[in-house]
Every structure is written in C-alpha cells, then in structure tokens.
Write a protein that holds these residues in place. Sequence first.
Motif, PDB file in Angstrom:
ATOM      1  N   PRO A 343       5.231 -43.287 -14.518  1.00 22.17           N
ATOM      2  CA  PRO A 343       5.783 -44.639 -14.671  1.00 22.17           C
ATOM      3  C   PRO A 343       5.781 -45.360 -13.313  1.00 22.17           C
ATOM      4  O   PRO A 343       5.813 -44.713 -12.257  1.00 22.17           O
ATOM      5  CB  PRO A 343       7.208 -44.394 -15.157  1.00 22.17           C
ATOM      6  CG  PRO A 343       7.521 -42.986 -14.789  1.00 22.17           C
ATOM      7  CD  PRO A 343       6.234 -42.246 -14.700  1.00 22.17           C
ATOM      8  N   LEU A 344       5.744 -46.686 -13.378  1.00 19.88           N
ATOM      9  CA  LEU A 344       5.674 -47.470 -12.134  1.00 19.88           C
ATOM     10  C   LEU A 344       6.806 -47.178 -11.169  1.00 19.88           C
ATOM     11  O   LEU A 344       6.607 -47.181  -9.954  1.00 19.88           O
ATOM     12  CB  LEU A 344       5.700 -48.959 -12.481  1.00 19.88           C
ATOM     13  CG  LEU A 344       4.350 -49.681 -12.526  1.00 19.88           C
ATOM     14  CD1 LEU A 344       4.581 -51.168 -12.642  1.00 19.88           C
ATOM     15  CD2 LEU A 344       3.489 -49.362 -11.309  1.00 19.88           C
ATOM     16  N   ASP A 345       8.024 -46.897 -11.696  1.00 21.94           N
ATOM     17  CA  ASP A 345       9.144 -46.699 -10.758  1.00 21.94           C
ATOM     18  C   ASP A 345       8.976 -45.431  -9.922  1.00 21.94           C
ATOM     19  O   ASP A 345       9.662 -45.252  -8.927  1.00 21.94           O
ATOM     20  CB  ASP A 345      10.514 -46.781 -11.457  1.00 21.94           C
ATOM     21  CG  ASP A 345      10.654 -45.755 -12.563  1.00 21.94           C
ATOM     22  OD1 ASP A 345       9.795 -44.857 -12.635  1.00 21.94           O
ATOM     23  OD2 ASP A 345      11.621 -45.853 -13.355  1.00 21.94           O
ATOM     24  N   GLU A 346       8.040 -44.560 -10.305  1.00 19.36           N
ATOM     25  CA  GLU A 346       7.758 -43.395  -9.442  1.00 19.36           C
ATOM     26  C   GLU A 346       6.682 -43.724  -8.404  1.00 19.36           C
ATOM     27  O   GLU A 346       6.400 -42.936  -7.511  1.00 19.36           O
ATOM     28  CB  GLU A 346       7.251 -42.218 -10.293  1.00 19.36           C
ATOM     29  CG  GLU A 346       8.339 -41.514 -11.047  1.00 19.36           C
ATOM     30  CD  GLU A 346       7.798 -40.305 -11.811  1.00 19.36           C
ATOM     31  OE1 GLU A 346       6.792 -39.706 -11.378  1.00 19.36           O
ATOM     32  OE2 GLU A 346       8.392 -39.999 -12.852  1.00 19.36           O
ATOM     33  N   LEU A 347       6.039 -44.852  -8.576  1.00 15.52           N
ATOM     34  CA  LEU A 347       4.901 -45.174  -7.709  1.00 15.52           C
ATOM     35  C   LEU A 347       5.187 -46.317  -6.735  1.00 15.52           C
ATOM     36  O   LEU A 347       4.477 -46.488  -5.752  1.00 15.52           O
ATOM     37  CB  LEU A 347       3.695 -45.590  -8.569  1.00 15.52           C
ATOM     38  CG  LEU A 347       3.163 -44.537  -9.551  1.00 15.52           C
ATOM     39  CD1 LEU A 347       2.125 -45.146 -10.479  1.00 15.52           C
ATOM     40  CD2 LEU A 347       2.561 -43.356  -8.807  1.00 15.52           C
ATOM     41  N   VAL A 348       6.223 -47.095  -7.039  1.00 17.82           N
ATOM     42  CA  VAL A 348       6.447 -48.309  -6.252  1.00 17.82           C
ATOM     43  C   VAL A 348       7.727 -48.189  -5.445  1.00 17.82           C
ATOM     44  O   VAL A 348       8.738 -47.686  -5.941  1.00 17.82           O
ATOM     45  CB  VAL A 348       6.556 -49.538  -7.192  1.00 17.82           C
ATOM     46  CG1 VAL A 348       6.723 -50.820  -6.401  1.00 17.82           C
ATOM     47  CG2 VAL A 348       5.320 -49.620  -8.076  1.00 17.82           C
ATOM     48  N   VAL A 349       7.662 -48.632  -4.187  1.00 16.09           N
ATOM     49  CA  VAL A 349       8.852 -48.673  -3.337  1.00 16.09           C
ATOM     50  C   VAL A 349       9.051 -50.122  -2.909  1.00 16.09           C
ATOM     51  O   VAL A 349       8.102 -50.753  -2.442  1.00 16.09           O
ATOM     52  CB  VAL A 349       8.643 -47.794  -2.068  1.00 16.09           C
ATOM     53  CG1 VAL A 349       9.843 -47.907  -1.137  1.00 16.09           C
ATOM     54  CG2 VAL A 349       8.366 -46.357  -2.465  1.00 16.09           C
ATOM     55  N   TYR A 350      10.224 -50.666  -3.153  1.00  9.89           N
ATOM     56  CA  TYR A 350      10.499 -52.043  -2.724  1.00  9.89           C
ATOM     57  C   TYR A 350      11.293 -52.017  -1.423  1.00  9.89           C
ATOM     58  O   TYR A 350      12.263 -51.287  -1.295  1.00  9.89           O
ATOM     59  CB  TYR A 350      11.293 -52.791  -3.802  1.00  9.89           C
ATOM     60  CG  TYR A 350      10.494 -53.037  -5.059  1.00  9.89           C
ATOM     61  CD1 TYR A 350       9.609 -54.119  -5.141  1.00  9.89           C
ATOM     62  CD2 TYR A 350      10.609 -52.196  -6.159  1.00  9.89           C
ATOM     63  CE1 TYR A 350       8.859 -54.331  -6.302  1.00  9.89           C
ATOM     64  CE2 TYR A 350       9.862 -52.398  -7.309  1.00  9.89           C
ATOM     65  CZ  TYR A 350       8.998 -53.473  -7.358  1.00  9.89           C
ATOM     66  OH  TYR A 350       8.260 -53.673  -8.494  1.00  9.89           O
ATOM     67  N   ARG A 351      10.880 -52.770  -0.457  1.00 10.30           N
ATOM     68  CA  ARG A 351      11.623 -52.955   0.803  1.00 10.30           C
ATOM     69  C   ARG A 351      11.720 -54.457   1.047  1.00 10.30           C
ATOM     70  O   ARG A 351      10.778 -55.036   1.584  1.00 10.30           O
ATOM     71  CB  ARG A 351      10.873 -52.302   1.969  1.00 10.30           C
ATOM     72  CG  ARG A 351      10.871 -50.806   1.976  1.00 10.30           C
ATOM     73  CD  ARG A 351      12.207 -50.242   2.495  1.00 10.30           C
ATOM     74  NE  ARG A 351      12.140 -48.792   2.500  1.00 10.30           N
ATOM     75  CZ  ARG A 351      12.377 -48.038   1.431  1.00 10.30           C
ATOM     76  NH1 ARG A 351      12.703 -48.566   0.279  1.00 10.30           N
ATOM     77  NH2 ARG A 351      12.290 -46.724   1.506  1.00 10.30           N
ATOM     78  N   ASP A 352      12.834 -55.043   0.569  1.00  6.49           N
ATOM     79  CA  ASP A 352      12.932 -56.514   0.692  1.00  6.49           C
ATOM     80  C   ASP A 352      13.151 -56.923   2.130  1.00  6.49           C
ATOM     81  O   ASP A 352      13.698 -56.173   2.918  1.00  6.49           O
ATOM     82  CB  ASP A 352      14.085 -57.021  -0.174  1.00  6.49           C
ATOM     83  CG  ASP A 352      13.821 -56.704  -1.654  1.00  6.49           C
ATOM     84  OD1 ASP A 352      12.617 -56.569  -1.984  1.00  6.49           O
ATOM     85  OD2 ASP A 352      14.781 -56.584  -2.422  1.00  6.49           O
TER      86      ASP A 352
END
Length: 352
Positions: A343-352
């Motif tokens: 799933p995308l949440d295992e692949l994406v890291v957000y750093r605002d």
Amino acid sequence: MKTEPSVLTSEQTSFLVRQRVARLATASASGEPHVIPVCFAFDGRLIHIALDEKPKNVSPTRLKRVRNILENPNVALIVDRYSEDWDLLAYVMVRGRAGLIEPRTEEHAATIRLLRGKYHQYERMRLEAPVISIRPERVASWGALDSLESVEPVMDVLLGRRSVRRYLDKEVPEEAVERVLEAARWAPSPHGRQPWSFVIVTRRETKERLADTMGEEWRTNLEMDGQSAEVVEKRLEGSQRRLLGAPMLVLLCLCLEDLDVYPDAERQHGETMMAVQSLGAAAQNMLLAAYSLGLDAGWMCAPLFCPDKVSAALGLDPKLTPHALLTLGYAHGDPPKRRSRKPLDELVVYRD
Ligand SMILES: Cc1cc2nc3c(=O)[nH]c(=O)nc-3n(C[C@H](O)[C@H](O)[C@H](O)COP(=O)(O)O)c2cc1C
C-alpha cells in the motif's frame, strides 16, 4: 502444464486476454436469455469468472447466471473493441460449456490467483464462492483483432501491464517493434545523452547461444548457493524455455563512453548510476508501449550477471555493456500469478 490444442487461434487468444471486460450470455432450461458484463481471466485453456462480493441481495450461487448454468451449461461470451474509427472494430465470441469450480480446492485457489493477478481490486475481496469456468468449444471473430492502435487511457495501460513469461507462437509485427523502440528513444536520460543500445534477437540459434551463455553462469551461481541438482535443472530449464519461447528478445545495453568523465570516483559513480536509472526508464517505456500495442513483455536480469559473456556470445561492440533483457510477444494467457503491491502508506514519507 497442460498443452491441449486450443480452439482459439493465436490472434483470437491475444485479443481475448487483453480485454478487461466481457459479456457473458447464459440461458435458462426454457431458453430465456440473460446477458451481463463480467471480469474474466483466461489461463490458455479455460475462461474463469469470479462471483465477487459486490452488494447483491442474493447469495452468489442464487444468481441468475449461476442458476442458468446449472440448468443449461451452454454459454456464450463476447469481448469486443469499439472505436469511432471503425477500422478498429473487432470482437471474439466464444461458445462453450460452463461449470463451477468449488471453493477450498487447489483448482479454485489457482483460479483466484489468476484473477487477482489481472484485477488488483480482487485482492481485497474474499472470493470464497465458486468460480464459473468456461471450456471454449467454438469461436467466431471479426474485425481488426491485430490492430496496433490503443484505445486505453494511460492509467489503464500502467495498471494493466504485467510480466509475461509464456508466449503464443505468434510473430511480433515489425511496426510494433519499431513503436516499442521509439518509446524507448523518448525516455529521459542524463544530459539527454541516451547512453543506450538495444539489441534485437529473433533467430532461434542466436537465442540458444544467449540462453546457453546465461544458463552456464546461472548454473555456477545456483551451485555456489548450494541449490540441489534437481532445483538447478528445473530453474535452468524454465529460463531456457522462457527465452526460446519468446518471439523476440531485446537486450538493453549501456554505452558508458557517452557519459561525462570526472576526476573523482564518487561523481563518476553518480554519472554511471544516472545512466543505469535512465536504462530503467527506457525499459519501462518499452514495457508500457508494448502493452498499449496489444503485446506483452517480461524483464530478465540475467545479462547483468555475465555482461562480458553475453557480449561475446552476440559479438557486440566492447563499448556496450549488457544490462537487462526484455522478452516480447503475445501472452499465452493471463499470467498465473502476479505479485500484489505494497500500500502507498508503506512507500511514501511526507516531510512538510
Ligand atoms: C530490474 C528488474 C529485474 C527483473 N528481473 C526479472 C527476472 O530475472 N526474472 C523474472 O521473472 N522477472 C524479473 N523481473 C520482473 C519482476 O519480477 C516483476 O516486475 C514483479 O514481480 C512485478 O510483477 P509485474 O511486472 O507482473 O507487475 C525484473 C524486474 C525488474 C524491474
């Protein structure tokens, strides 16, 4: 693997396996017709249709299509392509006998894997009901089955593309090869330098030479890893079959001479990595172009592990370094299993 002769021609098969929706016609014992759209997968022998869990107010086995099949197994299934350009119209109609594959059997599990490989939406469904399976008996078709024009939106091509490891004995048209190579030419590359060469192999003797060379290397590596003789033979046989069974092989090579030269190893490494990354982009362009043209492809990493031997076997210019191999052709059926995705949440890291 069963090798019964198919009642479908290779043109009909390649058209059928590329469609994502079919219309299934059944009839009651008294001949009352019933038609519905269905998702399906073809394993090269049987056409399978899942009874899924979309909100329905009857249990799957009470569905009209199932009741009809139990009363009268004669069915028809049609896949078609419509376009405003009527030169592209085509259909394949399969008539045959349908039956149910009961859950909690090996055959049911294999069929569900096949269907999940084709439709990722099925991964989240339990699919515990019987599967409808149709054995084709008579096939009719019409129109431009072999047209190279794609009518699919880009996201459908992206999600539909799959690795194929078994092909029909059906030649790849020259025009299709040209378009696949053209797609590679437009891939992004460092400094726009396009540091690639694409080597096309179609003759059986050349494929054999390549397969033998890479097989030898793989044998050494598998034996070094302590694999049993039986496993080594089985894996080598599979790889050989895959290479010889593909109508066309495309060897992707890097030409490092085309890159910038730096005095320090670190930047030189970065430069090489950029070239490798761009080779991946060229390969993906080819896979997507092939799929959108009604073809299928598969990626093999073997040349990466013996580039000098591959180069010698094909008599290549020494400035070319073989990196990857793509098989190209028409899928024999929908691939038996395809890995699901994280799933995308295992692949994406957000750093605002
Ligand atoms: C760099 C790379 C090397 C690969 N090498 C092989 C290979 O040697 N043999 C193989 O069967 N598949 C190979 N694959 C294909 C992957 O196994 C496949 O893409 C993955 O399982 C996802 O399946 P899909 O392509 O059907 O979506 C390779 C893929 C990549 C990107």
